[in-house]
Design a protein around this motif. Structure first.
Motif, PDB file in Angstrom:
ATOM      1  N   VAL A 193      61.883  49.731  47.518  1.00  0.00           N
ATOM      2  CA  VAL A 193      61.743  48.051  47.334  1.00  0.00           C
ATOM      3  C   VAL A 193      61.580  47.723  45.931  1.00  0.00           C
ATOM      4  O   VAL A 193      62.250  46.468  45.653  1.00  0.00           O
ATOM      5  N   MET A 194      60.854  48.527  45.016  1.00  0.00           N
ATOM      6  CA  MET A 194      60.746  48.211  43.919  1.00  0.00           C
ATOM      7  C   MET A 194      62.467  47.952  43.034  1.00  0.00           C
ATOM      8  O   MET A 194      62.380  46.998  42.339  1.00  0.00           O
ATOM      9  N   LEU A 195      63.024  48.949  43.364  1.00  0.00           N
ATOM     10  CA  LEU A 195      64.359  48.967  42.626  1.00  0.00           C
ATOM     11  C   LEU A 195      65.291  47.694  43.281  1.00  0.00           C
ATOM     12  O   LEU A 195      66.028  47.299  42.343  1.00  0.00           O
ATOM     13  N   LEU A 196      65.352  47.535  44.501  1.00  0.00           N
ATOM     14  CA  LEU A 196      66.152  46.350  45.148  1.00  0.00           C
ATOM     15  C   LEU A 196      65.519  45.289  44.581  1.00  0.00           C
ATOM     16  O   LEU A 196      66.491  44.242  44.378  1.00  0.00           O
ATOM     17  N   THR A 197      64.264  45.058  44.261  1.00  0.00           N
ATOM     18  CA  THR A 197      63.798  43.772  44.079  1.00  0.00           C
ATOM     19  C   THR A 197      64.176  43.627  42.561  1.00  0.00           C
ATOM     20  O   THR A 197      64.634  42.409  42.148  1.00  0.00           O
ATOM     21  N   ALA A 198      64.128  44.742  41.599  1.00  0.00           N
ATOM     22  CA  ALA A 198      64.530  44.482  40.306  1.00  0.00           C
ATOM     23  C   ALA A 198      66.086  43.974  40.275  1.00  0.00           C
ATOM     24  O   ALA A 198      66.389  43.296  39.376  1.00  0.00           O
ATOM     25  N   GLN A 199      66.981  44.661  41.115  1.00  0.00           N
ATOM     26  CA  GLN A 199      68.317  44.352  41.214  1.00  0.00           C
ATOM     27  C   GLN A 199      68.595  42.696  41.512  1.00  0.00           C
ATOM     28  O   GLN A 199      69.654  42.452  40.975  1.00  0.00           O
ATOM     29  N   ASP A 200      67.773  42.206  42.298  1.00  0.00           N
ATOM     30  CA  ASP A 200      68.006  40.790  42.880  1.00  0.00           C
ATOM     31  C   ASP A 200      67.416  39.899  41.886  1.00  0.00           C
ATOM     32  O   ASP A 200      67.857  38.562  42.074  1.00  0.00           O
ATOM     33  N   ARG A 201      66.827  40.324  40.770  1.00  0.00           N
ATOM     34  CA  ARG A 201      66.481  39.394  39.672  1.00  0.00           C
ATOM     35  C   ARG A 201      67.539  38.738  39.090  1.00  0.00           C
ATOM     36  O   ARG A 201      68.602  39.459  38.737  1.00  0.00           O
TER      37      ARG A 201
END
Length: 201
Positions: A193-201
Motif C-alpha cells: 500500500v505504501m509503494l502503490l500510494t507513492a506511485q499514484d502521487r
C-alpha cells in the motif's frame, strides 16, 4: 486486528512495530486454535466476543484451554507449548489464577528479535532523537496536555510527508514490497500500500 466483531486483546506491544507485531498468549484446545469466546449479554444482534487466553476457562460452556503458546499479530505462532495445570488453577477463572506467562512472553520477545534483526537499522543519532522526543512529549502531556496533543499532530503531519517522500524514493529504486516489508518489520500488504500510494502521487 482480528475478525469483525471480535475483541482482540493483545498482551504485549512495542513502539518499534506497533500493531503489526503485537503479541499475546494463545491457547490450544484439542491441538488446534479454538474460535472466539462469545459472551451472553441477553438479546440483541451485537454479541461481544474475545480471543483473550483468560476467557478459555471452561466456564459457561466455553472451551477450556489445554496449552498456552505465544502468538503475534503478524500470524507467527510460537513452537513451544506450555500446558495449563488445571489442578493448580482449580475452579477459579483463569484471570484470577496465578498462571506463569514468562514462557510465551520470552518466545514472543525472541520472535521480535528476529524481526528487529531483519529490519533496517536506524542511525544512532536518529534513535537518540526519537527517544528524546518521546520523553519530552510524555513530560509535556503530564503538564500541558493540549500542547502535547498539538505537538503530536505536528509530528503526524511531518511523518506522513517524510513517509511519502521516502516511499517514492523506494519506488524509484525499484524495491519490491517484500524487501520493504522486511526492512520495516511490517506486513507485505502494508508495504505494498505504501509503494502503490507513492506511485499514484
Amino acid at each position: 486486528m482480528g475478525e469483525s466483531g471480535v475483541l482482540v486483546e493483545w498482551d504485549w506491544w512495542t513502539v518499534d512495530f506497533g500493531d503489526e507485531h503485537a503479541g499475546a498468549v494463545g491457547v490450544l484446545v484439542g491441538g488446534g486454535e479454538p474460535g472466539p469466546v462469545y459472551f451472553d449479554v441477553g438479546s440483541g444482534s451485537d454479541v461481544p466476543s474475545t480471543r483473550h487466553w483468560s476467557a478459555y476457562d471452561g466456564r459457561y460452556r466455553r472451551p477450556r484451554a489445554e496449552v498456552l503458546r505465544a502468538v503475534c499479530a503478524c500470524g507467527w505462532r510460537g513452537a513451544a507449548e506450555y500446558p495449563l495445570d488445571w489442578a493448580t488453577v482449580g475452579d477459579r477463572p483463569l484471570y484470577e489464577a496465578d498462571v506463569d506467562l514468562t514462557g510465551p512472553l520470552a518466545d514472543w520477545t525472541a520472535h521480535l528479535s528476529v524481526v528487529r534483526e531483519a529490519a533496517v537499522p536506524l542511525p544512532e543519532p536518529l534513535t537518540a532523537l526519537l527517544v528524546e522526543i518521546a520523553e519530552r512529549l510524555n513530560v509535556t502531556a503530564a503538564g500541558a496536555p493540549l500542547a502535547a496533543l498539538r505537538a503530536a499532530a505536528m509530528l503526524e503531519r511531518i511523518a506522513a510527508q517524510v513517509g511519502r517522500e521516502a516511499a517514492s524514493a523506494l519506488c524509484d529504486d525499484g524495491l519490491s514490497a517484500e524487501t520493504v516489508a522486511t526492512g520495516l518489520g511490517t506486513s507485505y500488504s502494508k508495504a505494498l500500500v505504501m509503494l502503490l500510494t507513492a506511485q499514484d502521487r
